[in-house]
Motif scaffolding. Structure first.
Motif, PDB file in Angstrom:
ATOM      1  N   THR A 296      67.431  52.007  68.795  1.00  0.00           N
ATOM      2  CA  THR A 296      66.691  52.896  67.887  1.00  0.00           C
ATOM      3  C   THR A 296      66.528  52.212  66.538  1.00  0.00           C
ATOM      4  OG1 THR A 296      68.786  53.878  67.181  1.00  0.00           O
ATOM      5  CG2 THR A 296      67.588  55.048  68.897  1.00  0.00           C
ATOM      6  N   GLY A 300      66.250  56.800  63.535  1.00  0.00           N
ATOM      7  CA  GLY A 300      66.542  57.489  64.791  1.00  0.00           C
ATOM      8  C   GLY A 300      65.414  57.443  65.809  1.00  0.00           C
ATOM      9  N   GLN A 301      64.309  56.809  65.459  1.00  0.00           N
ATOM     10  CA  GLN A 301      63.213  56.705  66.433  1.00  0.00           C
ATOM     11  C   GLN A 301      63.575  55.647  67.480  1.00  0.00           C
ATOM     12  OE1 GLN A 301      61.004  58.929  66.209  1.00  0.00           O
ATOM     13  NE2 GLN A 301      60.963  59.521  64.061  1.00  0.00           N
ATOM     14  N   ILE A 302      63.114  55.881  68.714  1.00  0.00           N
ATOM     15  CA  ILE A 302      63.406  54.967  69.814  1.00  0.00           C
ATOM     16  C   ILE A 302      62.628  53.658  69.594  1.00  0.00           C
ATOM     17  CG2 ILE A 302      63.370  54.704  72.340  1.00  0.00           C
ATOM     18  CD1 ILE A 302      65.130  57.096  71.259  1.00  0.00           C
ATOM     19  N   SER A 303      63.309  52.536  69.712  1.00  0.00           N
ATOM     20  CA  SER A 303      62.676  51.238  69.419  1.00  0.00           C
ATOM     21  C   SER A 303      61.859  50.718  70.586  1.00  0.00           C
ATOM     22  CB  SER A 303      63.743  50.202  69.098  1.00  0.00           C
ATOM     23  OG  SER A 303      64.413  50.545  67.930  1.00  0.00           O
TER      24      SER A 303
ATOM     25  N   HIS B  54      59.387  62.953  66.339  1.00  0.00           N
ATOM     26  CA  HIS B  54      60.220  62.006  67.087  1.00  0.00           C
ATOM     27  C   HIS B  54      59.284  61.280  68.057  1.00  0.00           C
ATOM     28  CE1 HIS B  54      63.402  60.165  69.225  1.00  0.00           C
ATOM     29  NE2 HIS B  54      63.493  61.016  70.228  1.00  0.00           N
ATOM     30  N   ASN B  55      59.518  60.016  68.292  1.00  0.00           N
ATOM     31  CA  ASN B  55      58.577  59.271  69.143  1.00  0.00           C
ATOM     32  C   ASN B  55      58.863  59.394  70.641  1.00  0.00           C
ATOM     33  OD1 ASN B  55      60.800  57.608  69.288  1.00  0.00           O
ATOM     34  ND2 ASN B  55      59.711  55.719  68.771  1.00  0.00           N
ATOM     35  N   GLN B 104      67.951  64.201  68.755  1.00  0.00           N
ATOM     36  CA  GLN B 104      68.204  62.793  68.432  1.00  0.00           C
ATOM     37  C   GLN B 104      68.091  62.520  66.924  1.00  0.00           C
ATOM     38  OE1 GLN B 104      69.394  60.048  69.112  1.00  0.00           O
ATOM     39  NE2 GLN B 104      68.271  58.515  67.951  1.00  0.00           N
ATOM     40  N   MET B 105      67.107  63.152  66.279  1.00  0.00           N
ATOM     41  CA  MET B 105      66.891  62.907  64.849  1.00  0.00           C
ATOM     42  C   MET B 105      68.056  63.461  64.017  1.00  0.00           C
ATOM     43  SD  MET B 105      64.140  61.230  64.965  1.00  0.00           S
ATOM     44  CE  MET B 105      63.804  61.097  63.216  1.00  0.00           C
ATOM     45  N   ASN B 108      71.299  61.355  64.854  1.00  0.00           N
ATOM     46  CA  ASN B 108      71.254  60.058  64.191  1.00  0.00           C
ATOM     47  C   ASN B 108      71.557  60.181  62.685  1.00  0.00           C
ATOM     48  OD1 ASN B 108      70.393  57.101  64.332  1.00  0.00           O
ATOM     49  ND2 ASN B 108      69.071  57.891  62.721  1.00  0.00           N
TER      50      ASN B 108
END
Lengths: 403, 266
Positions: A296, A300-303, B54-55, B104-105, B108
């Motif tokens: 990530t 926190g965004q998925i890489s 969120h992606n 997740q955000m 994290n």
């Protein structure tokens, strides 16, 4: 973090679905919880059901082709001049990969739950292909979600899926690879969870999905244990090397051996260099319904990831692998595209096997460590996929494809 | 709980009308415009939901996905969103604000740090789509301590027994998902069925404010006005996307549709 003795890796979770108290869980939408709970109950019942177990046995034997071979790679061993190198050739299964096991079990569960529709994700197309085949075999309608980038690079498997009568849903969002295919498949499940069985393509997703997967692929180590005893009369000192994308083949290859001391049976997982959350100590994150080591960014965004191998081009990893890592039972490393290609060249020059790009990563690690080890040491590589799906890539990258 | 969301519902009960709740994505089309847009629609709206993108949005349909990806491409970060909320809350038309997104955000950022930050900038409520009961117990109590309303979700597949437990642990507002769908799906159940389920929840505890979301558009909204609140998300987000594609001002289009929605429920 401790692994409990005498319990399969996939059953080592707590009542909330967490392995080692922090990996896994059920981070899902409210609407899917009831179907997920129903599936959990059904699976618990089926595992003890004689009819289901007999059907499983019969499908593994007559439909998938039975026990996969275990043999020594004599020429590679001689060439590298160190440890003995053995191969568990899972690619000889019908469907050419370990994905045959959990595709078949998922199709069987779908059938026994009274559902007619089966959906699943795929990266390299191995799970898609096997799900399409198993669905056809059991009379189910199958929908496969696949990234458009993967559809282009794994066209052999795409054709196979279509010929088997599955519908392929191209996923063009985000990375256009596996991570977005899984997301799109999960979205489809959110809307259709009452009529459709979701088969997640690896040991990922909310607890029950990863559990069903590893329960199925564990067939690999059940067979291997028997074959080892036949061959050596005991379980000798071993190094079990397996490639890791989500991690379904490695967990199946290792399950029967997790109770052994790591000095006796060492477990080595090999990720793709730019998709290596376990080997590079990525942060614990939530992806696709479960807490896991995942690549990530700071926010926190998925890489994004890169691998020549579509099956490994995934930012996350199975919660069970996170558990094995923190419990210090398995060790994780990575191989680059180039190292995997070099491994393919060497292995196919010396041996009759044709590993796909994914297991070539495991062979790359084997080639690295074997020369440094003594001749009485035994390395076993899980050859978990067959190469013909990657013919186009090998032709482009190496200029040839061995006959 | 001493919270603006609760006060708003009390006020609307006296006016005998449901709350109009909108959902837009923070940072879409860009940081400043998303704030201006939120201020602009706030004149007509009772509660605003703001998505933190969120992606990997596994419960969202195409419209909200597109909006989220657009916001992320334009560089929105969680801390930017907190700053924008702070600015929004100073506006004279500001309404109770609920941040909505994926766990997740929050995970994290750190649960406690996230809730503290929410309190500090004036966030009134939180919806975390994939942190469902009972896994949200600890987080919900963190929110309660800071008087931030944690909104529990109920779906058509939620069993009665589970529903009772969720309601027992809920704060002032509950979100009823009208149908099994990702966001933006076409309403595939009748308003009658939705209201029947709404009443079932209401019967368990009449003091909870139940808003209904998913599939709400200017066509469907009036048939559901017996609910305590109605959430319009994808239909509004689509308006923004359409105006951007047609090179029209998304702010004008958004205000227009919100006004229209409001007119159908008063």
């Amino acid at each position: 973090m401790k692994i409990k003795k005498g319990i399969p890796i996939y059953d080592q979770h707590d009542k909330n679905g967490f392995y080692g108290g922090k990996f896994g869980g059920n981070f899902v939408a409210e609407g899917t919880l009831k179907p997920i709970q129903d599936l959990t109950k059904l699976f618990a019942k089926l595992r003890k059901d004689k009819k289901f177990l007999a059907k499983k046995e019969q499908l593994f034997k007559s439909y998938l082709g039975g026990e996969t071979p275990f043999f020594k790679l004599k020429n590679l061993t001689k060439y590298l001049g160190g440890a003995q190198i053995w191969c568990k050739d899972v690619s000889s299964l019908k469907g050419s990969a370990h994905k045959g096991y959990h595709a078949t079990i998922n199709a069987l569960i779908c059938k026994m739950s009274g559902r007619k529709y089966l959906c699943g994700d795929t990266g390299a197309g191995m799970f898609g292909k096997n799900l399409a085949m198993a669905g056809k075999h059991l009379g189910l309608k199958v929908k496969i979600f696949m990234g458009t980038k993967d559809i282009a690079r794994q066209s052999v498997n795409v054709k196979f899926m279509r010929d088997a009568g599955a519908e392929i849903v191209p996923v063009d969002s985000g990375s256009k690879t596996l991570v977005d295919a899984v997301s799109e498949c999960m979205r489809y499940y959110v809307s259709n969870c009452e009529t459709t069985h979701l088969a997640v393509g690896s040991a990922i997703g909310a607890n029950i999905f990863s559990k069903i997967c590893v329960y199925s692929t564990s067939q690999i180590s059940i067979e291997l244990k028997k074959q080892l005893i036949q061959q050596f009369g005991k379980i000798p000192k071993l190094k079990l090397i397996n490639v890791i994308g989500g991690g379904s083949s490695a967990l199946g290859f290792w399950n029967e051996f997790i109770d052994y001391d790591k000095k006796h049976v060492e477990l080595i997982g090999v990720e793709a260099k730019y998709a290596a959350p376990l080997a590079t100590n990525a942060k614990l994150s939530i992806l696709h319904g479960a807490a896991q080591y995942c690549l990530t960014n700071k926010d926190g965004q998925i890489s994004p990831t890169h691998s020549l191998s579509a099956g490994l081009d995934y930012p996350g990893s199975s919660p069970m692998h996170g558990f094995l890592k923190d419990a210090k039972r398995a060790r994780f490393t990575f191989a680059s595209d180039k190292e995997a290609l070099q491994a393919f060249k060497l292995v196919t020059k010396l041996e009759a096997i044709r590993p796909s790009l994914e297991p070539c990563h495991a062979f790359a690690e084997c080639i690295k460590i074997a020369p440094k080890l003594k001749k009485d040491q035994i390395i076993i590589v899980n050859n978990c996929g067959e190469a013909s799906k990657d013919k186009k890539i090998f032709l482009k990258e190496l200029g040839y494809y061995p006959s | 709980m001493n919270n603006l969301i609760n006060k708003t519902f009390l006020k609307l009960k006296r006016e005998n009308r449901p709350a109009l709740v909108t959902y837009t994505v923070a940072g879409d089309p860009n940081k400043n415009q998303s704030l201006t847009l939120l201020k602009k629609i706030s004149k007509h709206v009772d509660i605003v939901e703001w998505g933190f993108p969120h992606n990997c949005p596994t419960a969202d349909g195409k419209e909200i996905q597109n909006s989220s990806y657009r916001a992320l491409e334009n560089g929105i970060k969680l801390n930017d969103i907190f700053n924008l909320v702070k600015k929004y809350k100073k506006d004279k038309n500001a309404k109770p604000l609920i941040l909505m997104g994926y766990y997740q955000m929050v995970f994290n950022y750190g649960e406690e740090k996230f809730v503290n930050k929410c309190k500090q900038v004036g966030v009134d409520g939180l919806i975390i789509v994939d942190l469902i009961w009972p896994y949200n117990k600890k987080f919900a109590s963190l929110c309660k301590k800071k008087s931030v309303c944690f909104v529990q979700l109920i779906a058509p597949t939620t069993t009665n027994q589970r529903m009772m437990r969720i309601i027992k642990d809920s704060h002032d507002m509950i979100y009823y998902i009208s149908m099994l769908s990702t966001t933006g799906g076409k309403l595939k159940v009748t308003p009658k069925t939705i209201l029947k389920n709404f009443n079932k929840i209401k019967k368990i505890n009449k003091n909870k404010n139940i808003v209904v979301g998913f599939g709400i558009t200017d066509k469907t909204i009036s048939s559901l006005k017996k609910a305590d609140g109605l959430v319009v998300g994808s239909a509004l987000v689509k308006t923004i996307t359409d105006s951007l594609n047609q090179r029209r001002d998304p702010l004008i289009a958004a205000e227009k549709i919100v006004k229209k929605l409001k007119s159908k429920i008063i």
